[in-house]
Design an enzyme around this catalytic site. Structure first.
Site, PDB file in Angstrom:
ATOM      1  N   GLY A 149      16.203  65.024  -3.978  1.00 33.82           N
ATOM      2  CA  GLY A 149      15.748  65.531  -2.343  1.00 33.82           C
ATOM      3  C   GLY A 149      16.188  66.486  -1.192  1.00 33.82           C
ATOM      4  N   ARG A 150      15.689  66.759  -0.099  1.00 31.76           N
ATOM      5  CA  ARG A 150      15.880  67.454   0.775  1.00 31.76           C
ATOM      6  C   ARG A 150      17.181  66.807   1.050  1.00 31.76           C
ATOM      7  NH1 ARG A 150      10.233  66.611   2.994  1.00 31.76           N
ATOM      8  NH2 ARG A 150      10.995  65.111   2.687  1.00 31.76           N
ATOM      9  N   ILE A 151      17.511  65.351   0.807  1.00 32.62           N
ATOM     10  CA  ILE A 151      19.098  64.547   1.148  1.00 32.62           C
ATOM     11  C   ILE A 151      20.527  64.771   0.162  1.00 32.62           C
ATOM     12  CG2 ILE A 151      20.353  62.833   1.767  1.00 32.62           C
ATOM     13  CD1 ILE A 151      17.730  61.561   3.526  1.00 32.62           C
ATOM     14  N   ILE A 225      22.639  55.076   0.716  1.00 28.62           N
ATOM     15  CA  ILE A 225      21.943  55.161   1.865  1.00 28.62           C
ATOM     16  C   ILE A 225      20.414  55.625   1.883  1.00 28.62           C
ATOM     17  CG2 ILE A 225      23.975  56.837   2.692  1.00 28.62           C
ATOM     18  CD1 ILE A 225      22.298  59.592   1.527  1.00 28.62           C
ATOM     19  N   ARG A 227      17.122  53.061   0.822  1.00 25.90           N
ATOM     20  CA  ARG A 227      16.591  51.499   0.782  1.00 25.90           C
ATOM     21  C   ARG A 227      17.147  50.552   0.109  1.00 25.90           C
ATOM     22  NH1 ARG A 227      14.971  54.319   4.748  1.00 25.90           N
ATOM     23  NH2 ARG A 227      13.381  54.548   5.885  1.00 25.90           N
ATOM     24  N   ASP A 251      24.826  51.409   3.574  1.00 23.09           N
ATOM     25  CA  ASP A 251      23.924  51.528   4.834  1.00 23.09           C
ATOM     26  C   ASP A 251      22.753  50.845   5.020  1.00 23.09           C
ATOM     27  OD1 ASP A 251      23.417  52.920   7.759  1.00 23.09           O
ATOM     28  OD2 ASP A 251      22.207  54.275   7.025  1.00 23.09           O
ATOM     29  N   GLU A 256      16.991  43.557   6.361  1.00 26.49           N
ATOM     30  CA  GLU A 256      17.006  44.114   7.320  1.00 26.49           C
ATOM     31  C   GLU A 256      16.419  43.336   8.862  1.00 26.49           C
ATOM     32  OE1 GLU A 256      16.991  48.000   7.578  1.00 26.49           O
ATOM     33  OE2 GLU A 256      18.455  48.227   5.520  1.00 26.49           O
ATOM     34  N   HIS A 274      22.177  50.315   9.185  1.00 23.68           N
ATOM     35  CA  HIS A 274      21.032  51.416   8.524  1.00 23.68           C
ATOM     36  C   HIS A 274      21.057  52.667  10.042  1.00 23.68           C
ATOM     37  CE1 HIS A 274      17.048  51.918   7.051  1.00 23.68           C
ATOM     38  NE2 HIS A 274      17.854  53.043   7.808  1.00 23.68           N
TER      39      HIS A 274
HETATM   40  P1  NAP Z   1      13.375  63.343  -0.434  1.00 22.15           P
HETATM   41  O1  NAP Z   1      13.277  65.203  -0.305  1.00 22.15           O
HETATM   42  O2  NAP Z   1      11.454  63.648  -0.835  1.00 22.15           O
HETATM   43  O3  NAP Z   1      13.607  63.561  -2.262  1.00 22.15           O
HETATM   44  C1  NAP Z   1      13.445  62.243  -2.888  1.00 22.15           C
HETATM   45  C2  NAP Z   1      13.619  62.462  -4.173  1.00 22.15           C
HETATM   46  O4  NAP Z   1      13.833  60.842  -5.552  1.00 22.15           O
HETATM   47  C3  NAP Z   1      13.378  63.547  -4.242  1.00 22.15           C
HETATM   48  O5  NAP Z   1      14.091  64.407  -5.147  1.00 22.15           O
HETATM   49  C4  NAP Z   1      12.866  63.077  -5.912  1.00 22.15           C
HETATM   50  O6  NAP Z   1      12.709  63.347  -7.128  1.00 22.15           O
HETATM   51  C5  NAP Z   1      13.279  61.190  -6.003  1.00 22.15           C
HETATM   52  N1  NAP Z   1      12.942  60.545  -6.325  1.00 22.15           N
HETATM   53  C6  NAP Z   1      11.242  60.109  -6.414  1.00 22.15           C
HETATM   54  N2  NAP Z   1      11.374  59.103  -7.334  1.00 22.15           N
HETATM   55  C7  NAP Z   1      12.117  59.172  -7.854  1.00 22.15           C
HETATM   56  C8  NAP Z   1      12.562  58.370  -9.413  1.00 22.15           C
HETATM   57  N3  NAP Z   1      12.174  57.053  -9.710  1.00 22.15           N
HETATM   58  N4  NAP Z   1      14.003  57.789  -9.205  1.00 22.15           N
HETATM   59  C9  NAP Z   1      15.486  58.760  -8.794  1.00 22.15           C
HETATM   60  N5  NAP Z   1      14.726  59.983  -7.834  1.00 22.15           N
HETATM   61  C10 NAP Z   1      13.351  59.638  -7.131  1.00 22.15           C
HETATM   62  O7  NAP Z   1      13.572  62.721   0.231  1.00 22.15           O
HETATM   63  P2  NAP Z   1      14.391  63.378   1.472  1.00 22.15           P
HETATM   64  O8  NAP Z   1      14.219  62.783   2.603  1.00 22.15           O
HETATM   65  O9  NAP Z   1      15.779  63.619   0.973  1.00 22.15           O
HETATM   66  O10 NAP Z   1      14.756  61.292   1.951  1.00 22.15           O
HETATM   67  C11 NAP Z   1      15.224  60.162   0.551  1.00 22.15           C
HETATM   68  C12 NAP Z   1      15.130  58.635   1.219  1.00 22.15           C
HETATM   69  O11 NAP Z   1      16.226  59.067   1.482  1.00 22.15           O
HETATM   70  C13 NAP Z   1      14.287  58.841   2.193  1.00 22.15           C
HETATM   71  O12 NAP Z   1      13.339  57.980   0.870  1.00 22.15           O
HETATM   72  C14 NAP Z   1      14.618  57.445   3.056  1.00 22.15           C
HETATM   73  O13 NAP Z   1      14.056  56.110   2.500  1.00 22.15           O
HETATM   74  C15 NAP Z   1      16.052  57.863   2.687  1.00 22.15           C
HETATM   75  N6  NAP Z   1      16.497  57.852   3.498  1.00 22.15           N
HETATM   76  C16 NAP Z   1      17.305  56.511   4.652  1.00 22.15           C
HETATM   77  C17 NAP Z   1      17.571  57.442   5.956  1.00 22.15           C
HETATM   78  C18 NAP Z   1      19.282  55.881   6.918  1.00 22.15           C
HETATM   79  O14 NAP Z   1      19.071  56.197   7.673  1.00 22.15           O
HETATM   80  N7  NAP Z   1      20.038  55.056   5.927  1.00 22.15           N
HETATM   81  C19 NAP Z   1      17.799  58.354   7.177  1.00 22.15           C
HETATM   82  C20 NAP Z   1      16.413  59.020   5.758  1.00 22.15           C
HETATM   83  C21 NAP Z   1      16.839  58.691   4.547  1.00 22.15           C
HETATM   84  P3  NAP Z   1      11.667  64.928  -7.569  1.00 22.15           P
HETATM   85  O15 NAP Z   1      11.761  65.728  -6.760  1.00 22.15           O
HETATM   86  O16 NAP Z   1      12.377  64.686  -9.029  1.00 22.15           O
HETATM   87  O17 NAP Z   1      10.152  64.829  -7.365  1.00 22.15           O
END
Ligand code: NAP
Length: 309
Positions: A149-151, A225, A227, A251, A256, A274
């Site tokens: 996704g975005r990250i 990174i 959950r 992380d 937590e 985290h």
């Molecule tokens: P995002 O843009 O919504 O991207 C999430 C990606 O995960 C999407 O590409 C989606 O795939 C994919 N996904 C959904 N279900 C899945 C599955 N069953 N198996 C594999 N991939 C799957 O979100 P983001 O902004 O990148 O953020 C991602 C996550 O990072 C957040 O939800 C959050 O939990 C975590 N995060 C952690 C921290 C930290 O402090 N460590 C900080 C920020 C975020 P599709 O595109 O194919 O639907």
């Protein structure tokens, strides 16, 4: 302009975020989530993504029509309740990508080159007795990203200059110059470093299990990174203790801020509390995006980052 006393801030925010909130609005505060909420005709809630929003709180204040969470993950929101009652929700995607990806890259380098251990080696004067052990080169390694996704995509771009091969898995194949695997186990088998960057959902719960770790293998590294719930922590502990994988950088944890104590005694882990988005710049940007969403809601405009629930 957000009407006074129309927003209920639930829980504490770090000082830098609170200052930004107070600069832009005057929310009522409900700091202790276990206490009775204040009485008022609140229409929106502002909360951090690391705090669970109890369904019961929303039930007690039926005037609430919107929840702005400060963070990209919205796994702590009662999504079914929100949907059922037509309550809008927003999150803060995008503005934290830089900080999260920088941490992910740092964790990867520190894990592979054993930087914390190397620093301790110098500090303890062990270096004067023998040279530090050899580690492993990143160049030439195969990287897997679960959740492109975005990250995930920002991370992949940052990794390209390291001379690595990049592959990913997730529900949808994308138009990207990286190899796609539908199945996480196949991805794990085909890579040396497996990053988790997917959301916490029912589908991703314990997605990384003993089979995935076995596929990653004794030379493989896991970097989470995303959950804590995405990983079966017992399976991971077993894999780390018995060297079924080379190491892990975490992380995020199931529990937590008190992660399973068994992680603390391992020498093949790198643990951070985290802190993916924990930079001043990012936390200010997240707060502002959350408030932008609240402003749009009160102006009856489309939310800049609505959660499609
Ligand atoms: P995002 O843009 O919504 O991207 C999430 C990606 O995960 C999407 O590409 C989606 O795939 C994919 N996904 C959904 N279900 C899945 C599955 N069953 N198996 C594999 N991939 C799957 O979100 P983001 O902004 O990148 O953020 C991602 C996550 O990072 C957040 O939800 C959050 O939990 C975590 N995060 C952690 C921290 C930290 O402090 N460590 C900080 C920020 C975020 P599709 O595109 O194919 O639907």
């Amino acid at each position: 302009m957000i009407p006074v006393n129309s927003v209920l801030q639930v829980g504490h925010f770090p000082e830098i975020m609170q200052a930004e909130i107070d600069r832009r609005l005057s929310p009522a505060r409900h700091l202790d989530i276990h206490a009775a909420p204040p009485v008022g005709n609140f229409q929106a809630v502002l909360i951090r993504s690391n705090l669970k929003l109890p369904e019961d709180l929303l039930r007690q204040i039926p005037s609430i029509r919107m929840v702005a969470t400060c963070g990209v993950g919205y796994d702590n929101l009662p999504l079914d309740y929100l949907k059922e009652h037509g309550i809008k929700a927003s999150n803060t995607p995008g503005v934290l990508n830089d900080a999260v990806c920088e941490l992910a890259v740092g964790m990867m380098l520190a894990l592979l080159r054993k930087l914390p251990e190397a620093q301790e080696y110098v500090k303890s004067a062990a270096w004067s007795k023998a040279p530090f052990k050899l580690t492993t080169t990143l160049a030439g390694k195969r990287i897997g990203i679960v959740g492109m996704g975005r990250i995930g995509q920002d991370l992949a771009k940052r990794l390209e200059p390291f001379k690595v091969e990049i592959a990913y898995s997730g529900p949808h194949k994308k138009t990207l110059p990286y190899t796609y695997y539908q199945n996480i186990q196949d991805l794990a088998k085909a890579c040396d470093v497996l990053f988790l960057a997917c959301p916490a959902t029912a589908e991703t719960n314990q997605l990384v299990n003993s089979e995935v770790l076995e596929a990653l293998g004794p030379a493989g590294y896991l970097i989470n990174i995303a959950r804590g719930s995405v990983v079966d922590e017992n399976a991971l502990l077993d894999a780390l203790q018995h060297k079924k994988i080379a190491g892990a950088a975490l992380d995020v944890f199931e529990n937590e801020p008190n992660p399973n104590a068994a992680f603390l005694n391992l020498d093949n882990v790198l643990l951070t509390p985290h802190i993916g988005s924990a930079t001043s710049e990012t936390r200010i940007a997240m707060t502002n995006l959350a408030v932008d969403n609240l402003e749009a809601f009160f102006k009856q405009q489309p939310l800049p980052s609505e959660v499609n629930n």
